[in-house]
Design a protein around this motif. Sequence first.
Motif, mmCIF file in Angstrom:
data_model
loop_
_atom_site.group_PDB
_atom_site.id
_atom_site.type_symbol
_atom_site.label_atom_id
_atom_site.label_comp_id
_atom_site.label_asym_id
_atom_site.label_seq_id
_atom_site.Cartn_x
_atom_site.Cartn_y
_atom_site.Cartn_z
ATOM 1 N N MET A 4 4.961 3.632 2.535
ATOM 2 C CA MET A 4 4.804 2.364 1.833
ATOM 3 C C MET A 4 4.742 1.244 2.868
ATOM 4 O O MET A 4 5.602 1.150 3.740
ATOM 5 C CB MET A 4 5.956 2.109 0.864
ATOM 6 C CG MET A 4 5.799 0.823 0.060
ATOM 7 S SD MET A 4 7.216 0.474 -0.998
ATOM 8 C CE MET A 4 8.469 0.117 0.242
ATOM 9 N N VAL A 5 3.700 0.435 2.785
ATOM 10 C CA VAL A 5 3.483 -0.635 3.748
ATOM 11 C C VAL A 5 3.283 -1.940 2.986
ATOM 12 O O VAL A 5 2.497 -1.992 2.037
ATOM 13 C CB VAL A 5 2.253 -0.347 4.637
ATOM 14 C CG1 VAL A 5 2.020 -1.498 5.613
ATOM 15 C CG2 VAL A 5 2.425 0.975 5.371
ATOM 16 N N ARG A 49 0.848 -1.184 0.000
ATOM 17 C CA ARG A 49 0.000 0.000 0.000
ATOM 18 C C ARG A 49 0.888 1.240 0.000
ATOM 19 O O ARG A 49 1.819 1.345 0.808
ATOM 20 C CB ARG A 49 -0.917 0.017 1.220
ATOM 21 C CG ARG A 49 -1.723 1.300 1.339
ATOM 22 C CD ARG A 49 -2.741 1.240 2.448
ATOM 23 N NE ARG A 49 -3.398 2.540 2.618
ATOM 24 C CZ ARG A 49 -4.451 2.739 3.388
ATOM 25 N NH1 ARG A 49 -4.977 1.723 4.085
ATOM 26 N NH2 ARG A 49 -4.976 3.931 3.501
ATOM 27 N N TYR A 50 0.589 2.171 -0.908
ATOM 28 C CA TYR A 50 1.348 3.415 -1.031
ATOM 29 C C TYR A 50 0.404 4.574 -0.701
ATOM 30 O O TYR A 50 -0.632 4.757 -1.364
ATOM 31 C CB TYR A 50 1.895 3.595 -2.444
ATOM 32 C CG TYR A 50 2.766 2.444 -2.914
ATOM 33 C CD1 TYR A 50 4.138 2.447 -2.715
ATOM 34 C CD2 TYR A 50 2.197 1.352 -3.581
ATOM 35 C CE1 TYR A 50 4.937 1.408 -3.148
ATOM 36 C CE2 TYR A 50 2.987 0.298 -4.020
ATOM 37 C CZ TYR A 50 4.354 0.333 -3.807
ATOM 38 O OH TYR A 50 5.136 -0.714 -4.246
ATOM 39 N N ASP A 51 0.766 5.364 0.289
ATOM 40 C CA ASP A 51 -0.026 6.521 0.703
ATOM 41 C C ASP A 51 0.764 7.793 0.467
ATOM 42 O O ASP A 51 1.966 7.860 0.772
ATOM 43 C CB ASP A 51 -0.398 6.431 2.186
ATOM 44 C CG ASP A 51 -1.359 5.284 2.469
ATOM 45 O OD1 ASP A 51 -2.222 5.022 1.609
ATOM 46 O OD2 ASP A 51 -1.230 4.648 3.537
ATOM 47 N N GLY A 52 0.065 8.836 -0.014
ATOM 48 C CA GLY A 52 0.704 10.130 -0.212
ATOM 49 C C GLY A 52 1.351 10.254 -1.573
ATOM 50 O O GLY A 52 1.117 9.455 -2.488
ATOM 51 N N THR A 53 2.219 11.246 -1.688
ATOM 52 C CA THR A 53 2.882 11.562 -2.947
ATOM 53 C C THR A 53 4.353 11.191 -2.855
ATOM 54 O O THR A 53 5.018 11.522 -1.852
ATOM 55 C CB THR A 53 2.764 13.068 -3.260
ATOM 56 O OG1 THR A 53 1.383 13.433 -3.249
ATOM 57 C CG2 THR A 53 3.367 13.395 -4.618
ATOM 58 N N PRO A 54 4.895 10.480 -3.840
ATOM 59 C CA PRO A 54 6.319 10.122 -3.801
ATOM 60 C C PRO A 54 7.211 11.367 -3.664
ATOM 61 O O PRO A 54 6.866 12.449 -4.152
ATOM 62 C CB PRO A 54 6.541 9.403 -5.135
ATOM 63 C CG PRO A 54 5.173 8.895 -5.517
ATOM 64 C CD PRO A 54 4.206 9.910 -5.013
ATOM 65 N N ASN A 55 8.328 11.188 -2.964
ATOM 66 C CA ASN A 55 9.308 12.259 -2.725
ATOM 67 C C ASN A 55 8.768 13.362 -1.823
ATOM 68 O O ASN A 55 9.330 14.459 -1.783
ATOM 69 C CB ASN A 55 9.789 12.866 -4.051
ATOM 70 C CG ASN A 55 10.464 11.845 -4.944
ATOM 71 O OD1 ASN A 55 11.149 10.926 -4.452
ATOM 72 N ND2 ASN A 55 10.278 11.981 -6.249
ATOM 73 N N GLN A 56 7.663 13.095 -1.124
ATOM 74 C CA GLN A 56 7.141 14.043 -0.159
ATOM 75 C C GLN A 56 7.252 13.450 1.247
ATOM 76 O O GLN A 56 7.378 12.249 1.428
ATOM 77 C CB GLN A 56 5.675 14.383 -0.471
ATOM 78 C CG GLN A 56 5.464 15.053 -1.816
ATOM 79 C CD GLN A 56 6.104 16.437 -1.892
ATOM 80 O OE1 GLN A 56 6.183 17.145 -0.878
ATOM 81 N NE2 GLN A 56 6.574 16.810 -3.085
#
Length: 377
Positions: free
Chosen positions: A223-224, A211-218
Amino acid sequence: MIFQRALRRELLSTAGAVFTTLFTIVITVMLIKILGQAAGGKVSSQDVLALIGFQALNYMPVILILTGFISVLLVITRSYQDSEMVVWFSAGLSLTRWVRPVLAFGWPLIVLTAVLSFIATPWANMQSAAFIDRFQKREDLARVSPGNFQESAAANRVFFVEGFSKDSTKVKNIFVSTYKDAKNSIVVAKEGERVTNADGDNMVVLARGRRYDGTPNQADFQMVEFDRYALMMGQQSPASASDQAARALPTSALLADRTSFNMSELLWRVSLPFMALSLMLLAVPLSFVNPRAGRSIGLIVALLIYVLYNSTIGIFQASVLQGRLSFMAAWWPAHLTVLAAALCMYAWRLKVNSPYHPLLLLGRFRGSVLSKRVVKP
């Protein structure tokens, strides 16, 4: 009798060719449209053939109207081009003698148009709406077509499933993107299983995924990895208890509940058989063509007349829908105008040696005016 039998036979053969052409065009367009809806997950792929059949019934009255109109136009135009009408008029026969055999050919089309308009088309619309509504009420995951991205009923989630098991309870290689509270969340998993919890909620339990939450590089990006993850499958809100669409209501229901929507739909149904009759009567004088000229212009004019006629009925239908006109005041003006135009064209195409021909009447009027000018001192 020989003339009528020959004309009826030619009209039937021409009508068969015209009907086949129009029906093929309509079916092709409907096939492309419904297949596109099935590919986009809007309708079930298993219902494609049924929906095409319902749509064919829906367009059948218009196809029959155009079949009768174009068939009469083509047959009489050919008679002008082959100079058969010259012989006809030389024998002292009037153009109005064509009306009886044309009506003998056209009355089955008019009756069939009325039956389709008042009975078959509402039933087809009702069945089509039932198929689509049944598919829309299925849970989001069940509406996904393997290999296609599908938006959820709540428009806040996008699914992608590579494939289903035979019993449709397990999915493989699932992708879910959820947008909620101005945040985006993406879940990917190798497989998942559809289950129902104790509260009756539909869920899918994903296995071996991330599971990916939010915006990459922020800073808020997370990531779970998980072995099992339960995801609530939102359902579309239940269908409202409002009445069915007017197009899907039987004619008796329209008469029982005379709302503006129902009366506008009733006007359309009543107009179709009258349109079939008026256009076939209009096609007889409209078929005149110079034997040395082609008949393409006549066909273009005929199609423009049909479009104008159909659009005028649509304007009156919209007026009834908006409450600006009553049904009794709106259903007849368009048909009366076309019939009056047909009578004027019949009068114009009568034998020139008739004392009531418009050209002769106009010539007499001009002659009387000129004689008065000459006598006047």
